[in-house]
Design a protein around this motif. Sequence first.
Motif, PDB file in Angstrom:
ATOM      1  N   SER A 159      59.354  16.409  74.546  1.00  0.00           N
ATOM      2  CA  SER A 159      59.769  17.462  73.610  1.00  0.00           C
ATOM      3  C   SER A 159      58.981  17.365  72.313  1.00  0.00           C
ATOM      4  CB  SER A 159      61.266  17.334  73.303  1.00  0.00           C
ATOM      5  OG  SER A 159      62.049  17.588  74.448  1.00  0.00           O
ATOM      6  N   PHE A 160      58.464  18.509  71.862  1.00  0.00           N
ATOM      7  CA  PHE A 160      57.697  18.571  70.623  1.00  0.00           C
ATOM      8  C   PHE A 160      58.537  19.243  69.545  1.00  0.00           C
ATOM      9  CE2 PHE A 160      54.660  18.237  74.001  1.00  0.00           C
ATOM     10  CZ  PHE A 160      53.632  17.448  73.491  1.00  0.00           C
ATOM     11  N   PRO A 161      58.751  18.593  68.404  1.00  0.00           N
ATOM     12  CA  PRO A 161      59.549  19.204  67.330  1.00  0.00           C
ATOM     13  C   PRO A 161      58.916  20.491  66.818  1.00  0.00           C
ATOM     14  CG  PRO A 161      59.243  16.848  66.938  1.00  0.00           C
ATOM     15  CD  PRO A 161      58.318  17.224  68.054  1.00  0.00           C
ATOM     16  N   ARG A 162      59.725  21.488  66.571  1.00  0.00           N
ATOM     17  CA  ARG A 162      59.209  22.752  66.045  1.00  0.00           C
ATOM     18  C   ARG A 162      58.689  22.593  64.627  1.00  0.00           C
ATOM     19  NH1 ARG A 162      63.316  27.405  65.349  1.00  0.00           N
ATOM     20  NH2 ARG A 162      61.861  27.953  63.725  1.00  0.00           N
ATOM     21  N   ASP A 163      59.190  21.579  63.890  1.00  0.00           N
ATOM     22  CA  ASP A 163      58.791  21.351  62.502  1.00  0.00           C
ATOM     23  C   ASP A 163      57.584  20.423  62.381  1.00  0.00           C
ATOM     24  OD1 ASP A 163      60.910  22.941  61.726  1.00  0.00           O
ATOM     25  OD2 ASP A 163      62.276  21.263  61.406  1.00  0.00           O
ATOM     26  N   LEU A 164      56.938  20.111  63.497  1.00  0.00           N
ATOM     27  CA  LEU A 164      55.767  19.241  63.493  1.00  0.00           C
ATOM     28  C   LEU A 164      54.564  19.972  62.900  1.00  0.00           C
ATOM     29  CD1 LEU A 164      54.420  16.574  64.536  1.00  0.00           C
ATOM     30  CD2 LEU A 164      54.065  17.763  66.720  1.00  0.00           C
ATOM     31  N   MET A 165      53.890  19.332  61.958  1.00  0.00           N
ATOM     32  CA  MET A 165      52.700  19.920  61.347  1.00  0.00           C
ATOM     33  C   MET A 165      51.469  19.490  62.146  1.00  0.00           C
ATOM     34  SD  MET A 165      54.207  21.635  59.081  1.00  0.00           S
ATOM     35  CE  MET A 165      52.750  22.366  58.329  1.00  0.00           C
ATOM     36  N   VAL A 166      50.674  20.477  62.599  1.00  0.00           N
ATOM     37  CA  VAL A 166      49.544  20.199  63.483  1.00  0.00           C
ATOM     38  C   VAL A 166      48.343  21.045  63.068  1.00  0.00           C
ATOM     39  CG1 VAL A 166      51.050  19.646  65.436  1.00  0.00           C
ATOM     40  CG2 VAL A 166      50.225  22.002  65.136  1.00  0.00           C
ATOM     41  N   ASP A 167      47.196  20.699  63.622  1.00  0.00           N
ATOM     42  CA  ASP A 167      46.004  21.533  63.493  1.00  0.00           C
ATOM     43  C   ASP A 167      45.934  22.421  64.732  1.00  0.00           C
ATOM     44  OD1 ASP A 167      45.338  20.263  61.132  1.00  0.00           O
ATOM     45  OD2 ASP A 167      44.004  18.814  62.104  1.00  0.00           O
ATOM     46  N   LEU A 168      45.959  23.725  64.537  1.00  0.00           N
ATOM     47  CA  LEU A 168      45.889  24.658  65.661  1.00  0.00           C
ATOM     48  C   LEU A 168      44.434  24.880  66.054  1.00  0.00           C
ATOM     49  CD1 LEU A 168      48.474  27.393  64.548  1.00  0.00           C
ATOM     50  CD2 LEU A 168      48.879  25.376  65.986  1.00  0.00           C
ATOM     51  N   PRO A 169      44.103  24.742  67.343  1.00  0.00           N
ATOM     52  CA  PRO A 169      42.719  24.981  67.769  1.00  0.00           C
ATOM     53  C   PRO A 169      42.444  26.466  67.923  1.00  0.00           C
ATOM     54  CG  PRO A 169      44.071  24.456  69.666  1.00  0.00           C
ATOM     55  CD  PRO A 169      44.984  24.345  68.460  1.00  0.00           C
ATOM     56  N   PRO A 182      54.163  13.200  54.635  1.00  0.00           N
ATOM     57  CA  PRO A 182      54.095  12.759  53.240  1.00  0.00           C
ATOM     58  C   PRO A 182      54.006  13.898  52.241  1.00  0.00           C
ATOM     59  CG  PRO A 182      52.014  12.339  54.368  1.00  0.00           C
ATOM     60  CD  PRO A 182      53.000  12.751  55.420  1.00  0.00           C
ATOM     61  N   GLU A 183      53.637  15.097  52.705  1.00  0.00           N
ATOM     62  CA  GLU A 183      53.513  16.240  51.805  1.00  0.00           C
ATOM     63  C   GLU A 183      54.780  17.081  51.748  1.00  0.00           C
ATOM     64  OE1 GLU A 183      50.020  18.587  52.240  1.00  0.00           O
ATOM     65  OE2 GLU A 183      48.774  16.899  52.834  1.00  0.00           O
ATOM     66  N   ASN A 184      55.682  16.901  52.730  1.00  0.00           N
ATOM     67  CA  ASN A 184      56.905  17.703  52.777  1.00  0.00           C
ATOM     68  C   ASN A 184      57.945  16.931  53.580  1.00  0.00           C
ATOM     69  OD1 ASN A 184      58.974  19.557  53.251  1.00  0.00           O
ATOM     70  ND2 ASN A 184      57.588  21.289  53.534  1.00  0.00           N
ATOM     71  N   SER A 185      58.955  16.431  52.903  1.00  0.00           N
ATOM     72  CA  SER A 185      59.950  15.584  53.567  1.00  0.00           C
ATOM     73  C   SER A 185      60.790  16.337  54.595  1.00  0.00           C
ATOM     74  CB  SER A 185      60.877  14.944  52.525  1.00  0.00           C
ATOM     75  OG  SER A 185      61.573  15.940  51.787  1.00  0.00           O
ATOM     76  N   ASN A 186      60.735  17.674  54.582  1.00  0.00           N
ATOM     77  CA  ASN A 186      61.463  18.473  55.567  1.00  0.00           C
ATOM     78  C   ASN A 186      60.651  18.720  56.833  1.00  0.00           C
ATOM     79  OD1 ASN A 186      63.813  18.858  53.981  1.00  0.00           O
ATOM     80  ND2 ASN A 186      62.758  20.459  52.805  1.00  0.00           N
ATOM     81  N   ARG A 187      59.432  18.203  56.877  1.00  0.00           N
ATOM     82  CA  ARG A 187      58.561  18.378  58.035  1.00  0.00           C
ATOM     83  C   ARG A 187      58.163  17.010  58.568  1.00  0.00           C
ATOM     84  NH1 ARG A 187      60.574  22.530  57.512  1.00  0.00           N
ATOM     85  NH2 ARG A 187      59.672  24.534  56.954  1.00  0.00           N
ATOM     86  N   VAL A 188      57.579  16.997  59.770  1.00  0.00           N
ATOM     87  CA  VAL A 188      57.111  15.748  60.361  1.00  0.00           C
ATOM     88  C   VAL A 188      55.661  15.896  60.796  1.00  0.00           C
ATOM     89  CG1 VAL A 188      59.380  14.966  61.139  1.00  0.00           C
ATOM     90  CG2 VAL A 188      58.003  16.406  62.644  1.00  0.00           C
ATOM     91  N   VAL A 189      54.989  14.772  60.937  1.00  0.00           N
ATOM     92  CA  VAL A 189      53.634  14.718  61.470  1.00  0.00           C
ATOM     93  C   VAL A 189      53.642  13.731  62.632  1.00  0.00           C
ATOM     94  CG1 VAL A 189      52.480  15.332  59.309  1.00  0.00           C
ATOM     95  CG2 VAL A 189      52.999  12.924  59.811  1.00  0.00           C
ATOM     96  N   ALA A 190      52.610  13.755  63.446  1.00  0.00           N
ATOM     97  CA  ALA A 190      52.549  12.862  64.594  1.00  0.00           C
ATOM     98  C   ALA A 190      52.430  11.410  64.134  1.00  0.00           C
ATOM     99  CB  ALA A 190      51.370  13.224  65.485  1.00  0.00           C
ATOM    100  N   ASP A 191      53.160  10.532  64.781  1.00  0.00           N
ATOM    101  CA  ASP A 191      52.983   9.089  64.627  1.00  0.00           C
ATOM    102  C   ASP A 191      51.813   8.730  65.542  1.00  0.00           C
ATOM    103  OD1 ASP A 191      53.020   6.344  64.878  1.00  0.00           O
ATOM    104  OD2 ASP A 191      55.181   6.183  65.146  1.00  0.00           O
ATOM    105  N   GLU A 192      50.611   8.705  64.983  1.00  0.00           N
ATOM    106  CA  GLU A 192      49.400   8.638  65.782  1.00  0.00           C
ATOM    107  C   GLU A 192      49.322   7.404  66.675  1.00  0.00           C
ATOM    108  OE1 GLU A 192      47.479  10.983  66.267  1.00  0.00           O
ATOM    109  OE2 GLU A 192      47.817  12.363  64.599  1.00  0.00           O
TER     110      GLU A 192
END
Length: 403
Positions: free
Chosen positions: A91-101, A286-296
């Motif tokens: 499952s991928f969180p909808r609030d995940l911040m990503v780079d769209l190709p 780190p830029e928005n506490s209401n969003r998440v980024v991938a734990d690489e």
Amino acid sequence: MSLVSVGGVAAFAGISLKTQIKSVSIGAKDDRIAESTSIGAIEGGANILLVGSDTRVGQTDVAAGVADGSRNDVTILIHLSADHTQMTAVSFPRDLMVDLPSCTGTNGATFPAADYQQFNTSLGEGLGCTVATVESMTGLTIPYAAEITFDGVIEMSNAIGGVDVCVARPIDDSDSGLVLSAGTHTLQGLQALEFLRTRHGVGDGSDLARISSQQVFLSAMMRKIVSSGTLGNPVKLYGLASAAVKNMTLSKSLGDTDTMVELGLALKGIDLSKVLFVQYPTATDPENSNRVVADESSATILNADLKSDTKFTLGANSTGRASAAEGSSGTASSGTTSSGTTSSGTAGGTASGSAGSGTAATSSPTATPSSSATSSPAATSSTLPSTITGQAASEATCSVGNG
């Protein structure tokens, strides 16, 4: 019913379904892979992307909320191992911040790449763009995809006669309208949809908490489908497909109903302890506490195992711990099973540093999946880091409400 009549019913159902299917391209490369290779013959296993759209267009049972266009409210990557002995749902969180190709949309238009975008915006450009985004994140090739609407979820839950879901603490969500007492509830129709969509009614109200609650539902649904013999019965499989296709957009590769049934039959003998639901590992943005980024670091391990078709188990602490006091103790409300259950086991946690908290509590302290290798001594195997949370479908878990 004789084998001949079963085959006749299935064939008739298949012809009927084909007239209802809406299919789209998800990209020339992925379309060609699916056209030339059956699900059972794909080297390294088959990957299917399931996308739940939040569009209100044409939906008859969802009045609450307003959504312009469509977003991928739920996105789950299914990986079926090449030998059909393990299935993993990521499952991928909808609030995940990503780079769209860069990607090709449903209408054939090409969309440029865009950095640091919210993951759930990818569907606005078409199903193929969500597929391209997950391919870019994971390094996987995904030749099969399906987008389902709210009405489709409602119809599928009705088709299987509802799903028995345990609620450890009461749920009261004014946004989705869901109100459930502690106990075990048989959820179907609109109530099933409300449970899958609730986020303010579970855990800490985050999207990550909602994912954990969705895993409780999906695990229970898998147990019911397997126990009812649906996966080994073409007639039942076509009936389930019929409930969904009127409210789905399928990749061209899934536009053939025989392919959908082939997928279902491939799962008929699978051990539920080898059906794993995991959350794509994340950390607080780190830029928005209401969003998440991938734990690489953790994502790299998960992606590598999926890409190499390596069998894996969940880490020993992947679901955290909950006290017995969080178990349900009340009697379920109208439309539910006869009594509540008691939680005395684990509860869904989150990846280290992530923004949300999990919502699952197991009903048995012995339900944690084994970390042993697969039954084949020649097969490669690994144990995922405990920062990757989830559960096996064999685990009877409870959603932790906000009451």
